[in-house]
Write an enzyme that holds these catalytic residues in place. Structure first.
Site, short mmCIF file in Angstrom:
data_model
loop_
_atom_site.label_atom_id
_atom_site.label_comp_id
_atom_site.label_asym_id
_atom_site.label_seq_id
_atom_site.Cartn_x
_atom_site.Cartn_y
_atom_site.Cartn_z
N PHE A 49 -3.25 1.38 -16.18
CA PHE A 49 -4.03 1.18 -14.96
C PHE A 49 -5.34 1.93 -15.13
CE2 PHE A 49 -2.91 -0.04 -10.41
CZ PHE A 49 -2.17 -1.16 -10.75
N GLN A 84 -12.11 3.71 -0.42
CA GLN A 84 -12.03 2.96 -1.68
C GLN A 84 -12.14 1.46 -1.43
OE1 GLN A 84 -8.28 2.62 -4.27
NE2 GLN A 84 -9.60 4.00 -5.40
N HIS A 96 -11.54 -1.72 -3.31
CA HIS A 96 -10.87 -2.18 -4.54
C HIS A 96 -11.72 -3.30 -5.12
CE1 HIS A 96 -7.88 -3.85 -7.22
NE2 HIS A 96 -7.05 -2.86 -6.94
N LEU A 121 -5.33 -8.50 -1.74
CA LEU A 121 -5.48 -7.82 -3.03
C LEU A 121 -5.05 -8.65 -4.23
CD1 LEU A 121 -6.23 -4.90 -4.03
CD2 LEU A 121 -3.79 -4.64 -4.42
N GLU A 166 -4.54 -4.54 -9.74
CA GLU A 166 -5.17 -4.03 -10.95
C GLU A 166 -4.27 -4.29 -12.17
OE1 GLU A 166 -6.81 -0.23 -10.04
OE2 GLU A 166 -6.80 0.40 -12.12
N ARG A 203 -11.91 2.44 -10.06
CA ARG A 203 -12.18 1.36 -9.11
C ARG A 203 -13.59 1.40 -8.53
NH1 ARG A 203 -6.34 1.38 -5.99
NH2 ARG A 203 -5.28 0.31 -7.70
N HIS A 208 -9.72 -0.93 0.70
CA HIS A 208 -8.35 -0.84 0.21
C HIS A 208 -7.64 0.45 0.59
CE1 HIS A 208 -5.09 -1.81 -2.46
NE2 HIS A 208 -5.28 -0.73 -3.20
N ARG A 246 -9.42 7.54 -5.55
CA ARG A 246 -8.02 7.57 -5.98
C ARG A 246 -7.82 6.68 -7.20
NH1 ARG A 246 -3.33 4.17 -5.03
NH2 ARG A 246 -4.71 2.74 -3.92
P1 FAD Z 1 2.25 2.87 5.26
O1 FAD Z 1 3.12 2.25 4.25
O2 FAD Z 1 0.98 2.22 5.62
O3 FAD Z 1 3.14 3.02 6.55
C1 FAD Z 1 2.58 3.45 7.77
C2 FAD Z 1 3.68 3.43 8.80
O4 FAD Z 1 3.17 4.02 10.00
C3 FAD Z 1 4.13 2.02 9.19
O5 FAD Z 1 5.52 2.05 9.41
C4 FAD Z 1 3.41 1.77 10.51
O6 FAD Z 1 4.05 0.85 11.34
C5 FAD Z 1 3.45 3.17 11.10
N1 FAD Z 1 2.44 3.43 12.11
C6 FAD Z 1 1.09 3.43 12.00
N2 FAD Z 1 0.53 3.76 13.17
C7 FAD Z 1 1.53 3.98 14.03
C8 FAD Z 1 1.61 4.32 15.42
N3 FAD Z 1 0.51 4.53 16.15
N4 FAD Z 1 2.82 4.43 16.00
C9 FAD Z 1 3.95 4.21 15.28
N5 FAD Z 1 3.96 3.88 13.97
C10 FAD Z 1 2.76 3.77 13.37
N6 FAD Z 1 -0.68 2.25 -4.29
C11 FAD Z 1 -0.10 2.56 -5.48
O7 FAD Z 1 0.09 3.74 -5.80
N7 FAD Z 1 0.29 1.58 -6.33
C12 FAD Z 1 0.14 0.27 -6.04
O8 FAD Z 1 0.51 -0.58 -6.83
C13 FAD Z 1 -0.48 -0.08 -4.81
N8 FAD Z 1 -0.67 -1.38 -4.48
C14 FAD Z 1 -1.22 -1.68 -3.28
C15 FAD Z 1 -1.38 -3.03 -2.93
C16 FAD Z 1 -1.92 -3.37 -1.71
C17 FAD Z 1 -2.08 -4.80 -1.34
C18 FAD Z 1 -2.38 -2.36 -0.84
C19 FAD Z 1 -3.05 -2.72 0.43
C20 FAD Z 1 -2.22 -1.03 -1.17
C21 FAD Z 1 -1.64 -0.68 -2.40
N9 FAD Z 1 -1.45 0.66 -2.73
C22 FAD Z 1 -0.86 0.97 -3.93
C23 FAD Z 1 -1.70 1.73 -1.76
C24 FAD Z 1 -0.38 2.09 -1.07
O9 FAD Z 1 0.38 0.93 -0.86
C25 FAD Z 1 -0.59 2.78 0.27
O10 FAD Z 1 -1.52 3.80 0.13
C26 FAD Z 1 0.73 3.36 0.75
O11 FAD Z 1 1.72 2.37 0.78
C27 FAD Z 1 0.62 4.02 2.11
O12 FAD Z 1 1.91 4.46 2.44
P2 FAD Z 1 2.18 5.35 3.72
O13 FAD Z 1 3.63 5.70 3.71
O14 FAD Z 1 1.21 6.46 3.78
O15 FAD Z 1 1.85 4.39 4.94
#
Ligand code: FAD
Length: 609
Positions: free
Chosen positions: A121, A234, A236, A250, A253, A309, A375, A410
């Protein structure tokens, strides 16, 4: 008078993505009673969208890899603005967290000799991403969710937290509402972990899911928590650009990691012309050398398509601006001429289906059209690097909502492992804090009533504005004035637009019942979205240089004055936001040597075969 139900927990986790679920597991292991709240359903958090993989220096494919090389790569990618202690904790612990997932049932792709496979990556010196095809996030969530449910989490699905509750300067719970019924819920908790993910939806073109409205940043800031480095967003490099209905989705990558190349309308691999000074000598200088690297020649250097990125996104924008873009305003990403069709379908199944279904394009036969999409946010709630505690007692943050680990940019794959490393740390610390709260604490009923009245106000305001129209305006103006390239006049204009939008966000009108009312949800989302947009713009104005995910047309180069400065966004006693420049914590000498190592061999105790 509005009624509400009360739920009592030791630790309340807001968010059921990777960070929230890992925090919940850690807190339960400490004996805490844990509640998890999510806007959507369990198993449907934004994390399921993650594709390419999770970075951890396991050395399964290249034995030379280790935490020190990962430490160096992460700091280099982050423009050295990362919190060094977080990077150290992260790079040392990530391999254990991946192995733990495997023990809990995650089925990672394998090397021929049966170990967890790791892929290349951008910005990673060695193949480092443990992955499950291009559906890694789905497997991560499936595994964590199974484990958390077995351990006994209490889940409140389709529930939005609208405000955190405080008592004498401590966070003591949260007020939310059930999206399905519109009923209010009060969560009393000794400690709260914010794991609410990112803020991509404040921009018009984004890869982020509907949940990513940036609630956690605003909820934290509204109770006095500091935010850090909010200017670093970021973009992407590779989002879909066509058809318009799917713009921003998306393109992993992983496509470039598997050998995909970027070309302009003249058929030129333009990334060879865009290697920044700080990466000179580390990337292949000819297509022939890049080809040898793809065939496995360890003496060849990696192709420049695998630069970080921020670099690739800006190079694509330049090609488009200078008239060498693809027909729909992007550039071409070609894997079809590089790998056999069967290989593409096996390694990139989701990409194959995504383009077939949404774009009617067979990526095993034709190049894709791609362009930058919002992203990820590097900045976030400022936390202690060991415990994820914020500056407000009782409040913790982990995952994308927390700042500090990624600095100015990142590296791909560094989020999924961030979630499990720091989700675990946050859960442990929150449970420990909760166990110590033996004295009486209470939720202030007047505070709850005031917030409920505030939340219901759009139903009693027939002359107010349409929340959907406001949201559209916010996203379009943030895209235009605070997007991938910024300058002072536009950022200042955006601040005025936001001041106006803020007033209007408190004067919206909605009709109908409270059950599943998207107008009402949008009206409340808007109040939080303008707050966090303002933090982004203020920080972007303050950083008069270009670095990582923050690019200024009026200050196009990095400036040494800002090289060791973090921007803290603080709420003043009058409720307004201010930016404070703070020096980076000093890095110990032995770690500085690792961070600045020129030759990777200095960092490896094993030499590859
Ligand atoms: P999230 O998974 O976003 O979860 C947030 C949670 O909070 C959800 O359950 C939501 O419902 C809840 N929530 C939000 N606001 C509230 C509220 N007010 N009240 C109650 N609940 C709430 N990263 C990598 O390292 N490798 C990858 O291959 C990769 N691929 C990606 C592909 C895509 C398409 C995208 C968009 C991102 C990718 N990323 C990747 C980044 C990564 O997916 C995210 O940074 C990560 O999943 C965020 O996880 P999190 O647990 O912080 O939050």
């Amino acid at each position: 008078m509005e009624s509400y139900t009360i739920h009592d927990y030791d630790v309340l986790v807001i968010g059921a993505g990777g960070a929230g679920l890992r925090a919940a597991i850690a807190a339960i292991e400490q004996g805490a009673k844990v509640g998890v709240v999510t806007k959507s359903l369990l198993g449907k958090a934004h994390t399921v969208m993650a594709e390419g993989g999770m970075a951890a220096a396991m050395g399964n494919v290249r034995p030379e890899d280790n935490w020190k090389v990962h430490f160096r790569d992460t700091l280099k990618g982050g423009g050295m603005l990362n919190n060094w202690k977080m990077v150290e904790n992260y790079t040392k612990e990530a391999p254990d967290r991946v192995r733990e997932l495997e023990q809990w049932g995650a089925v990672f792709d394998r090397t021929p000799d049966g170990r967890i496979n790791q892929r290349n990556f951008g910005g990673h010196s060695y193949p480092r991403l443990a992955h499950v095809g291009d559906r890694t996030g789905l497997e991560l969530i499936r595994t964590l969710q199974d484990h958390a449910v077995k351990m006994g989490i209490h889940a409140h699905m389709e529930t939005t937290i609208y405000r955190l509750l405080t008592d004498a300067g401590r966070v003591v719970g949260a007020l939310g509402f059930n999206r399905q019924t519109g009923d209010f819920l009060v969560f009393r908790a000794k400690a709260v972990v914010l794991a609410t993910g990112g803020l991509g939806r404040i921009y018009q073109v984004t890869s982020n899911s509907w949940e990513c409205t940036g609630d956690g940043f605003s909820l934290a800031s509204m109770v006095g928590a500091d935010l850090i480095d909010m200017e670093f967003i970021q973009f992407h490099p590779t989002g879909m650009v066509w058809p318009p209905s799917v713009m921003g989705i998306l393109v992993t990558e992983g496509v470039r990691g598997e050998g995909g190349v970027l070309k302009n309308s003249e058929g030129r691999r333009f990334m060879f012309d865009n290697v920044p000074e700080r990466y000179k000598g580390e990337f292949a200088e000819t297509e022939e050398e890049a080809e040898r690297w793809l065939q496995g020649d360890r003496n060849a250097r990696r192709p420049p398509e695998l630069l970080t990125r921020d670099v690739v996104a800006r190079a694509i924008r330049k090609e488009v601006n200078e008239g060498r873009g693809s027909p729909h305003g992007g550039v071409f990403l070609d894997i079809a001429s590089r790998r056999p069709a069967d290989y593409i379908k096996k390694k990139l199944p989701s990409m194959y289906h995504q383009f077939m279904k949404l774009g009617n394009l067979d990526i095993t036969k034709e190049p894709m059209e791609v362009g930058p999409t919002c992203h990820y946010v590097m900045g976030g709630v400022r936390v202690d690097p060991d415990t994820q505690a914020t500056n407000v007692p009782g409040l913790y943050a982990a995952g994308e909502v927390a700042g500090g680990l990624h600095g100015a940019n990142r590296l791909g794959g560094n989020s999924l492992s961030d979630l499990v490393v720091f989700g675990r740390r946050a859960g442990l610390a929150a449970a420990e804090y909760a166990a110590k709260q033996t004295g009486s604490y209470q939720v202030d009923e007047a505070q709850v009533r005031a917030y409920i009245a505030e939340a219901l106000q759009p139903f009693n305001n027939p002359q107010g504005e349409n929340p959907f129209a406001l949201m559209k305006e916010l996203r379009a103006t943030m895209q235009k004035n605070a997007g991938i390239m910024r300058e002072e006049s536009e950022l200042k204009a955006q601040l005025e637009i936001l001041a106006n939008l803020k007033k209007r966000a408190w004067n919206t009108s909605v009709s109908g019942s409270r059950a599943y009312n998207p107008g009402w949800h949008t009206a409340l989302d808007m109040r939080l979205m303008v707050e966090i947009s303002e933090a982004v713009v203020l920080a972007a104005l303050a950083r008069k240089e270009s670095r990582g995910g923050h690019a200024r047309l009026d200050y196009p180069d990095p400036d040494p004055t800002f090289a060791k400065i973090n921007h803290i966004i603080r709420r003043k006693s009058d409720g307004t936001l201010t930016v404070v420049a703070e020096p980076l914590p000093e890095m110990p000498e032995e770690l500085r040597k690792i961070a600045e190592a020129k030759d990777l061999k200095e960092l490896s105790d094993k030499v590859g075969a």
